[in-house]
Design a protein around this motif. Structure first.
Motif, PDB file in Angstrom:
ATOM      1  N   MET A 142     -12.655  10.148   2.382  1.00  0.00           N
ATOM      2  CA  MET A 142     -13.880  10.649   1.756  1.00  0.00           C
ATOM      3  C   MET A 142     -14.170  12.068   2.243  1.00  0.00           C
ATOM      4  SD  MET A 142     -16.205   9.726  -0.456  1.00  0.00           S
ATOM      5  CE  MET A 142     -16.085   7.937  -0.459  1.00  0.00           C
ATOM      6  N   ALA A 143     -13.982  12.303   3.528  1.00  0.00           N
ATOM      7  CA  ALA A 143     -14.230  13.638   4.080  1.00  0.00           C
ATOM      8  C   ALA A 143     -13.286  14.671   3.455  1.00  0.00           C
ATOM      9  CB  ALA A 143     -14.077  13.617   5.606  1.00  0.00           C
ATOM     10  N   ILE A 144     -12.035  14.326   3.313  1.00  0.00           N
ATOM     11  CA  ILE A 144     -11.070  15.239   2.685  1.00  0.00           C
ATOM     12  C   ILE A 144     -11.461  15.502   1.235  1.00  0.00           C
ATOM     13  CG2 ILE A 144      -8.687  15.421   1.861  1.00  0.00           C
ATOM     14  CD1 ILE A 144      -7.860  13.997   4.516  1.00  0.00           C
ATOM     15  N   ASN A 145     -11.806  14.437   0.513  1.00  0.00           N
ATOM     16  CA  ASN A 145     -12.192  14.579  -0.896  1.00  0.00           C
ATOM     17  C   ASN A 145     -13.394  15.495  -1.080  1.00  0.00           C
ATOM     18  OD1 ASN A 145     -10.123  12.909  -1.716  1.00  0.00           O
ATOM     19  ND2 ASN A 145     -11.414  11.096  -1.905  1.00  0.00           N
ATOM     20  N   HIS A 146     -14.294  15.526  -0.093  1.00  0.00           N
ATOM     21  CA  HIS A 146     -15.512  16.324  -0.209  1.00  0.00           C
ATOM     22  C   HIS A 146     -15.472  17.608   0.628  1.00  0.00           C
ATOM     23  CE1 HIS A 146     -17.129  13.312  -2.732  1.00  0.00           C
ATOM     24  NE2 HIS A 146     -17.447  12.450  -1.785  1.00  0.00           N
ATOM     25  N   GLY A 147     -14.318  17.896   1.217  1.00  0.00           N
ATOM     26  CA  GLY A 147     -14.176  19.122   1.990  1.00  0.00           C
ATOM     27  C   GLY A 147     -14.984  19.137   3.280  1.00  0.00           C
ATOM     28  N   ASP A 148     -15.188  17.962   3.863  1.00  0.00           N
ATOM     29  CA  ASP A 148     -15.977  17.831   5.086  1.00  0.00           C
ATOM     30  C   ASP A 148     -15.041  17.828   6.295  1.00  0.00           C
ATOM     31  OD1 ASP A 148     -17.684  17.175   7.152  1.00  0.00           O
ATOM     32  OD2 ASP A 148     -18.251  15.216   6.332  1.00  0.00           O
ATOM     33  N   SER A 149     -14.640  19.016   6.720  1.00  0.00           N
ATOM     34  CA  SER A 149     -13.676  19.117   7.813  1.00  0.00           C
ATOM     35  C   SER A 149     -14.262  18.679   9.157  1.00  0.00           C
ATOM     36  CB  SER A 149     -13.110  20.535   7.906  1.00  0.00           C
ATOM     37  OG  SER A 149     -14.146  21.466   8.109  1.00  0.00           O
ATOM     38  N   GLY A 150     -15.577  18.790   9.340  1.00  0.00           N
ATOM     39  CA  GLY A 150     -16.199  18.356  10.591  1.00  0.00           C
ATOM     40  C   GLY A 150     -16.051  16.862  10.808  1.00  0.00           C
ATOM     41  N   THR A 151     -16.368  16.097   9.772  1.00  0.00           N
ATOM     42  CA  THR A 151     -16.227  14.642   9.868  1.00  0.00           C
ATOM     43  C   THR A 151     -14.755  14.258   9.976  1.00  0.00           C
ATOM     44  OG1 THR A 151     -18.279  14.291   8.631  1.00  0.00           O
ATOM     45  CG2 THR A 151     -16.724  12.446   8.710  1.00  0.00           C
ATOM     46  N   GLU A 152     -13.931  14.886   9.163  1.00  0.00           N
ATOM     47  CA  GLU A 152     -12.493  14.595   9.189  1.00  0.00           C
ATOM     48  C   GLU A 152     -11.927  14.783  10.592  1.00  0.00           C
ATOM     49  OE1 GLU A 152      -8.311  16.413   7.378  1.00  0.00           O
ATOM     50  OE2 GLU A 152     -10.223  17.229   6.683  1.00  0.00           O
ATOM     51  N   ASP A 153     -12.224  15.900  11.210  1.00  0.00           N
ATOM     52  CA  ASP A 153     -11.719  16.210  12.540  1.00  0.00           C
ATOM     53  C   ASP A 153     -12.210  15.193  13.576  1.00  0.00           C
ATOM     54  OD1 ASP A 153     -10.355  18.034  14.443  1.00  0.00           O
ATOM     55  OD2 ASP A 153     -12.399  18.371  15.170  1.00  0.00           O
TER      56      ASP A 153
END
Length: 175
Positions: free
Chosen positions: A141-152
């Protein structure tokens, strides 16, 4: 279309798209990110309490090894719980925070105190598999929405959880 008209159109689209101007996510994106993080939070919270239960109540020949390992793992879970909840707050949302909410939302279920040390280890191994599934959902979901903070953040949890899974699995096969 003139440059001024194009700029105004981009500005209008941008304003319509953003629900949280500071972060730039739409209401839908924010809701989806928070939903998957809350599911992970609930599972981590039940897992944390299960680890504490097992830490306090483990018995038998493996007591010293398992007792110490459960404490280490619930301390790691406590940090992860705080990080996920605070990440939800970054989105100006309220994380789940009651045991009722956690138990209703979590795929991980409570356990009793009458298990052997190896049964407890087996339960924790299953919990790690469930946590990893939820972590991968958050990452996707983070990748799909460009949320690099959550992804990391979640990728760091994946690394630790996979290591814990491996260690507990190796331990359980030696007994």
């Amino acid at each position: 279309m003139s440059n001024n008209t194009l700029e105004l159109s981009k500005t209008k689209i941008s304003k319509d798209r953003k629900s949280h101007a500071r972060l730039g996510y739409t209401k839908l994106e924010t809701a989806e990110l928070v939903e998957v993080m809350n599911r992970l939070l609930a599972n981590f919270s039940v897992h944390y309490q299960k680890l504490r239960n097992f830490h306090w109540n483990v018995k038998g020949a493996d007591f010293f090894d398992v007792h110490e390992k459960f404490e280490q793992q619930y301390n790691d879970a406590k940090v992860a719980i705080d990080d996920v909840a605070e990440r939800i707050r970054v989105f100006n949302q309220t994380p789940l925070s009651t045991m009722r909410e956690y138990l209703e939302t979590s795929e991980i279920k409570e356990s009793g105190t009458d298990l052997t040390a190896m049964e407890m280890v087996g339960e924790i191994i299953k919990d790690y598999e469930i946590l990893l599934e939820h972590m991968f959902s958050v990452i996707e979901m983070a990748i799909n929405h460009g949320d690099s903070g959550t992804e990391d953040m979640i990728k760091g949890f994946v690394k630790q959880t996979e290591k814990n899974h491996w260690m507990m699995t190796a331990f359980s096969h030696n007994s």
